[in-house]
Write an enzyme that holds these catalytic residues in place. Structure first.
Site: not given
Length: 350
Positions: A53, A238, A240, A243, A245, A247-248
């Site tokens: 990372y 993860s 989401l 990201g 999920l 909706g963005k």
């Protein structure tokens, strides 16, 4: 906050694990400090990082996240004993990390030493293999024939696994790591390590972290069943779906500064028409029940039988607070039922 035992280890971890992969690229030291401080006030004691990372990975950001965490630990020395700190060694595939070498006993010792220096600590509570030396069915490779198992040299890989366990054993004997675990691996991988540990009296893998969300449920039921019966902690990453999920990314939107604006090592393989249909269905369901889409997605992962602790991440305090709040109250049976119907309509959308 609820706490659970981390597999067969003696460690007690929060049901929420704070992920850190954006620190060093999308987030700076001050952002990370704020997230770490707030997470502790909410009872989160489990922190996950990796030598790789920040993400998306690059030579410029390699090791930066561990360095940021190390700076926080140095500034707050009394907090080290309050957290369960997890990190990971990178597998093969990146030229700037030990010349693209595979994981072996030698590279484990080297990587642990380097991580300890960056983290400014004497020990790592959970040290994980970020991905196996062999190709595993992750990162979009889970469809039939993406991996050719009949040409796989199981005997050779098993010998390498034994060598890896010996390297982990060396580090544990030296007090530099307390426990070891897997990431992005398979039931076969889990069981080979368990067998070798028992046969050779070597450290036992206590956990595995794999991608798992409403859009990616392939570990249920077989890998999770394996984890439950063998006392291996299952740690979804993860939850989401990068990201999605929230909706963005619906209707072709890619918000400025969002993860999808950065070059992805494996491409945007989750970006499919079926994915967006599924996301829209989940977003609509969340609205019907006066929930945020993130709360719906995280609440669902948390209630899956066999999940130990869910790894969350955020690039803003607003996101972090919303994500943590999602674990405050369980989803109703009605919502779980409605989610199940959508899962049947949109299985494996990417």
């Amino acid at each position: 906050m609820k706490y659970v035992r981390l597999g067969s280890s003696s460690l007690e971890v929060s049901r929420i694990c704070l992920g850190s992969m954006t620190w060093g690229l999308q987030n700076n030291q001050q952002d990370a400090n704020e997230q770490l401080d707030y997470a502790q006030t909410q009872g989160i004691n489990f922190l996950d990082t990796a030598e790789l990372y920040a993400v998306p990975p690059s030579e410029d950001t390699y090791g930066k996240t561990e360095t940021i965490i190390g700076n926080w630990l140095k500034a707050n020395p009394s907090r080290r004993k309050e957290i369960v700190l997890a990190s990971k060694i990178a597998g093969p595939g990146l030229s700037y990390i030990r010349d693209n070498s595979e994981i072996n006993s030698k590279t484990i010792v080297e990587a642990v030493e380097a991580s300890l220096k960056r983290l400014q600590t004497d020990y790592i509570d959970l040290y994980q293999l970020h991905w196996p030396n062999y190709t595993s069915p992750h990162f979009g490779k889970h469809w039939p024939n993406n991996v050719h198992y009949t040409s796989f040299n199981a005997e050779q890989q098993t010998e390498k696994m034994l060598d890896i366990l010996q390297g982990l054993s060396h580090c544990m004997a030296a007090g530099k790591i307390r426990h070891c675990g897997l990431s992005n691996d398979t039931p076969w991988g889990i069981n080979q390590y368990l067998r070798l540990s028992e046969q050779h009296n070597l450290p036992r893998m206590v956990s595995i972290q794999n991608e798992f969300s409403l859009l990616h449920t392939k570990d249920w039921p077989y890998l999770i069943e394996n984890c439950v019966h063998e006392d291996i902690a299952y740690l979804p990453w993860s939850p989401l779906a990068t990201g999605l999920l929230t909706g963005k990314y619906l209707n072709g939107n890619i918000p400025k500064g969002s993860r999808w604006t950065f070059m992805q090592r494996n491409g945007l393989f989750r970006d499919t028409p079926n994915t967006h249909k599924a996301v829209q269905a989940f977003v609509d369901l969340a609205k019907q029940h006066n929930l945020t889409p993130a709360s719906l997605a995280l609440g669902w992962v948390d209630q899956v039988n066999g999940v130990t602790s869910t790894i969350i991440g955020a690039t803003s305090m607003k996101q972090l607070k919303e994500n943590i709040h999602a674990f405050k109250a369980p989803l109703s049976e009605e919502i779980i039922k409605d989610i199940g119907e959508i899962l049947q309509q949109h299985p494996s959308p990417f």
